[in-house]
Write a protein that holds these residues in place. Structure first.
Motif, PDB file in Angstrom:
ATOM      1  N   SER A 157      -7.373   4.534   3.987  1.00  0.00           N
ATOM      2  CA  SER A 157      -8.258   3.088   4.583  1.00  0.00           C
ATOM      3  C   SER A 157      -9.851   3.268   4.907  1.00  0.00           C
ATOM      4  N   THR A 158     -10.659   2.520   4.697  1.00  0.00           N
ATOM      5  CA  THR A 158     -12.305   2.910   5.254  1.00  0.00           C
ATOM      6  C   THR A 158     -12.330   1.556   6.871  1.00  0.00           C
ATOM      7  N   VAL A 159     -11.160   0.999   6.833  1.00  0.00           N
ATOM      8  CA  VAL A 159     -10.867  -0.070   7.990  1.00  0.00           C
ATOM      9  C   VAL A 159     -11.793   0.617   9.579  1.00  0.00           C
ATOM     10  N   ASN A 160     -11.299   1.872   9.848  1.00  0.00           N
ATOM     11  CA  ASN A 160     -12.580   2.203  10.997  1.00  0.00           C
ATOM     12  C   ASN A 160     -13.877   3.045  10.853  1.00  0.00           C
ATOM     13  N   LEU A 161     -14.063   3.313   9.759  1.00  0.00           N
ATOM     14  CA  LEU A 161     -15.735   3.550   9.263  1.00  0.00           C
ATOM     15  C   LEU A 161     -16.759   2.139   9.417  1.00  0.00           C
ATOM     16  N   LEU A 183      -3.245   3.149  14.880  1.00  0.00           N
ATOM     17  CA  LEU A 183      -2.685   3.320  16.057  1.00  0.00           C
ATOM     18  C   LEU A 183      -3.435   4.404  16.544  1.00  0.00           C
ATOM     19  N   LEU A 184      -4.585   5.365  15.570  1.00  0.00           N
ATOM     20  CA  LEU A 184      -4.464   7.007  15.120  1.00  0.00           C
ATOM     21  C   LEU A 184      -5.857   5.905  14.830  1.00  0.00           C
ATOM     22  N   GLY A 185      -5.936   4.778  14.386  1.00  0.00           N
ATOM     23  CA  GLY A 185      -7.359   4.725  13.780  1.00  0.00           C
ATOM     24  C   GLY A 185      -8.749   4.306  14.910  1.00  0.00           C
ATOM     25  N   TYR A 186      -7.410   3.704  15.963  1.00  0.00           N
ATOM     26  CA  TYR A 186      -7.945   2.609  16.956  1.00  0.00           C
ATOM     27  C   TYR A 186      -8.272   3.935  18.013  1.00  0.00           C
ATOM     28  N   GLY A 187      -7.965   4.363  18.172  1.00  0.00           N
ATOM     29  CA  GLY A 187      -7.858   6.100  18.920  1.00  0.00           C
ATOM     30  C   GLY A 187      -9.360   6.750  18.809  1.00  0.00           C
ATOM     31  N   HIS A 188      -9.644   6.554  16.768  1.00  0.00           N
ATOM     32  CA  HIS A 188     -11.440   7.654  16.704  1.00  0.00           C
ATOM     33  C   HIS A 188     -12.628   6.356  17.260  1.00  0.00           C
ATOM     34  N   VAL A 189     -12.012   5.009  16.484  1.00  0.00           N
ATOM     35  CA  VAL A 189     -12.918   4.764  17.161  1.00  0.00           C
ATOM     36  C   VAL A 189     -13.058   4.153  18.211  1.00  0.00           C
ATOM     37  N   ALA A 190     -12.282   4.423  19.357  1.00  0.00           N
ATOM     38  CA  ALA A 190     -13.182   4.286  20.811  1.00  0.00           C
ATOM     39  C   ALA A 190     -13.575   5.512  21.615  1.00  0.00           C
ATOM     40  N   ALA A 191     -12.870   6.705  20.910  1.00  0.00           N
ATOM     41  CA  ALA A 191     -13.694   8.003  21.402  1.00  0.00           C
ATOM     42  C   ALA A 191     -15.229   8.635  20.609  1.00  0.00           C
ATOM     43  N   LEU A 192     -15.637   7.918  19.991  1.00  0.00           N
ATOM     44  CA  LEU A 192     -16.236   8.397  19.178  1.00  0.00           C
ATOM     45  C   LEU A 192     -17.460   6.884  19.645  1.00  0.00           C
ATOM     46  N   SER A 193     -17.094   5.995  20.034  1.00  0.00           N
ATOM     47  CA  SER A 193     -17.689   4.803  20.073  1.00  0.00           C
ATOM     48  C   SER A 193     -18.564   5.730  21.635  1.00  0.00           C
ATOM     49  N   GLN A 194     -17.843   5.998  22.390  1.00  0.00           N
ATOM     50  CA  GLN A 194     -18.036   6.657  23.991  1.00  0.00           C
ATOM     51  C   GLN A 194     -18.820   6.960  23.498  1.00  0.00           C
TER      52      GLN A 194
END
Length: 249
Positions: free
Chosen positions: A218-222, A188-199
């Motif tokens: 994990s490197t999934v977010n990267l 869930l944290l990963g989803y947040g980081h991906v979304a914030a950086l994507s913006q």
């Protein structure tokens, strides 16, 4: 490259020093060493150095100090192609700033009350220096009062920012969905980081570097961000708050 003549080596050192200064770093020491020269630099509180040797096999560069500065020096002195080939030999998890760089961090994942918040910022050398001068650093080293005082400073100083908030009701719902799929909080944290950086990366097309405060191996977010923004080097490292983009987030 063959060994340079003394004059050519002196010219190279002068050019290297000028590149470093033009990129916004302070040279705090520039001294001869055996078979070469050592240049020590500083940006905000971060310090690094490069030993430049002029041997029989040509120029050799050895970097020490802050991982982000080491990679920036490598980019400046050896070129983008060589830097890309040398990233594995540099400190793992470092970020490279190419004019603009982004950082993300989260707050509230262990709180009983309140929301989970993930933020991302984009800075450059000038704005990072202003943030440092204003007192921006790891929030664990600041009082709540100081953090609130810095909020407007950060928002008005950074190149760009995004803030995503999951209020308790939505957070609980999303956590249940993630858990039902076999996931855990880190996902869930990963989803947040991906979304914030994507913006911010969507808006700042010239930002080619992003750093995540590491909360998982994990490197999934990267991979998710790298796939969406193939021209951006995305990395994660522990205690990334030493980087002002992450500290501001």
């Amino acid at each position: 490259m063959k060994q340079l003549t003394p004059k050519a080596f002196a010219d190279y050192l002068a050019e290297a020093a000028e590149k470093i200064r033009q990129d916004g770093f302070s040279i705090v020491n520039d001294k001869p060493i055996n078979y070469g020269q050592q240049i020590a630099v500083q940006f905000c509180e971060a310090k690094a150095s490069v030993n430049i040797y002029n041997g029989k096999k040509g120029l050799t560069h050895v970097y020490n100090g802050d991982s982000a500065l080491k990679q920036r020096l490598l980019l400046l002195l050896e070129g983008v192609q060589n830097a890309s080939e040398g990233l594995q030999s540099a400190a793992a998890g470092a970020t490279v700033s190419n004019g603009l760089w982004a950082g993300s961090d989260e707050s509230g994942k262990g709180d009983f009350f309140g929301s989970l918040v993930v933020a991302a910022t984009v800075v450059d050398n000038t704005t990072a220096a202003k943030l440092q001068a204003a007192g921006v650093k790891d929030c664990k080293l600041l009082t709540d009062k100081k953090i609130l005082e810095l909020e407007d400073v950060i928002k008005s100083t950074v190149v760009d920012f995004s803030v995503l908030e999951l209020k308790p009701k939505i957070y609980n719902l999303r956590y249940e969905q993630v858990a039902a799929a076999g996931g855990k909080l880190n996902q869930l944290l990963g989803y947040g980081h991906v979304a914030a950086l994507s913006q911010v990366l969507e808006r700042q097309k010239d930002c080619h570097s992003a750093l995540i405060d590491q909360f998982t191996q994990s490197t999934v977010n990267l991979k998710a961000l790298q796939q969406r923004f193939p021209g951006c080097s995305v990395r994660q490292q522990p205690k990334a708050e030493s980087n002002l983009a992450v500290a501001a987030a």
